[in-house]
Write an enzyme that holds these catalytic residues in place. Sequence first.
Site, PDB file in Angstrom:
ATOM      1  N   GLU A  85      14.727  77.381 134.250  1.00  0.00           N
ATOM      2  CA  GLU A  85      15.528  76.334 133.613  1.00  0.00           C
ATOM      3  C   GLU A  85      16.366  76.884 132.464  1.00  0.00           C
ATOM      4  O   GLU A  85      15.908  77.719 131.690  1.00  0.00           O
ATOM      5  CB  GLU A  85      14.610  75.230 133.084  1.00  0.00           C
ATOM      6  CG  GLU A  85      13.826  74.495 134.167  1.00  0.00           C
ATOM      7  CD  GLU A  85      14.696  73.650 135.082  1.00  0.00           C
ATOM      8  OE1 GLU A  85      15.868  73.417 134.732  1.00  0.00           O
ATOM      9  OE2 GLU A  85      14.200  73.234 136.140  1.00  0.00           O
ATOM     10  N   ARG A  95      10.303  58.351 135.354  1.00  0.00           N
ATOM     11  CA  ARG A  95      10.428  57.568 136.585  1.00  0.00           C
ATOM     12  C   ARG A  95       9.095  56.953 136.982  1.00  0.00           C
ATOM     13  O   ARG A  95       9.051  55.857 137.561  1.00  0.00           O
ATOM     14  CB  ARG A  95      10.952  58.478 137.705  1.00  0.00           C
ATOM     15  CG  ARG A  95      11.097  57.803 139.065  1.00  0.00           C
ATOM     16  CD  ARG A  95      11.600  58.786 140.109  1.00  0.00           C
ATOM     17  NE  ARG A  95      10.725  59.940 140.259  1.00  0.00           N
ATOM     18  CZ  ARG A  95       9.620  59.946 141.022  1.00  0.00           C
ATOM     19  NH1 ARG A  95       9.251  58.859 141.683  1.00  0.00           N
ATOM     20  NH2 ARG A  95       8.888  61.042 141.117  1.00  0.00           N
ATOM     21  N   CYS A 148       7.669  67.890 132.376  1.00  0.00           N
ATOM     22  CA  CYS A 148       8.121  69.280 132.417  1.00  0.00           C
ATOM     23  C   CYS A 148       9.180  69.527 131.352  1.00  0.00           C
ATOM     24  O   CYS A 148       9.082  70.476 130.564  1.00  0.00           O
ATOM     25  CB  CYS A 148       8.665  69.630 133.798  1.00  0.00           C
ATOM     26  SG  CYS A 148       7.397  69.853 135.062  1.00  0.00           S
ATOM     27  N   HIS A 170      10.541  76.047 137.045  1.00  0.00           N
ATOM     28  CA  HIS A 170      10.068  75.070 138.032  1.00  0.00           C
ATOM     29  C   HIS A 170       9.777  75.776 139.354  1.00  0.00           C
ATOM     30  O   HIS A 170      10.509  76.695 139.748  1.00  0.00           O
ATOM     31  CB  HIS A 170      11.120  73.988 138.275  1.00  0.00           C
ATOM     32  CG  HIS A 170      10.893  72.738 137.494  1.00  0.00           C
ATOM     33  ND1 HIS A 170      11.819  72.217 136.622  1.00  0.00           N
ATOM     34  CD2 HIS A 170       9.826  71.888 137.449  1.00  0.00           C
ATOM     35  CE1 HIS A 170      11.348  71.105 136.088  1.00  0.00           C
ATOM     36  NE2 HIS A 170      10.142  70.895 136.576  1.00  0.00           N
TER      37      HIS A 170
END
Length: 216
Positions: A85, A95, A148, A170
């Site tokens: 990342e 979510r 994360c 990731h």
Amino acid sequence: MATNAAPVVLLTAFEPFGGAERNPSWDAVQAVAESWDGPGTVVVAQLPVVFAEVRAALVAAITEHRPDLVIATGVAEGRDAVTPERVAVNVDDARIPDNSGAQPIDEPIDQRGPDGFLTTLPIKRIVRAATEAGVAASVSNTAGTFTCNHAFYELMSIAANETFRAGFVHVPATPESATGDVPTLPLADIVTALEVAVRESLDPAADAVLVGGAEH
């Protein structure tokens, strides 16, 4: 941080969440630590999938191990490659609820913190070396807005006042961990990519100048 000739590398990963029985990020970092033959030592710590507990868990692990390098990891189901990342953003927008039932929406991680932090890992070199090792890899320009990204942001906030290199990677689901019809990578490939990430990140050289952007 650590001043010994042999570096200490801390790998973190998450516990299972969202109804999954396992988290491939945790499987992978344990495998890296078990097979690591140097340089230095690789230690691991499991992070809770609980927004309110992530920073304390990171601080505890860093205080215990005094690492020279910290690479946090997590699973991104739906991705088909290992993705270092680039940036952590100062927002939680969940979510689904975390493992404590909390579901923050559009909340800053740190009311007084910067909008974002850039990784200090050589993400372009990691992608190049992982690809050369036969593992699908690419730069990611968003770590999402779940735990994360939260861990990535908190890690970089801590690292800003320390001397260790740090960032987030990731990993895709594995065939054993996938909860639906999503792309997967074998655990062995993920382990190879994380080993590459550690070795490249222990090299203090500047990152490679390679394309790693996205059109959308």
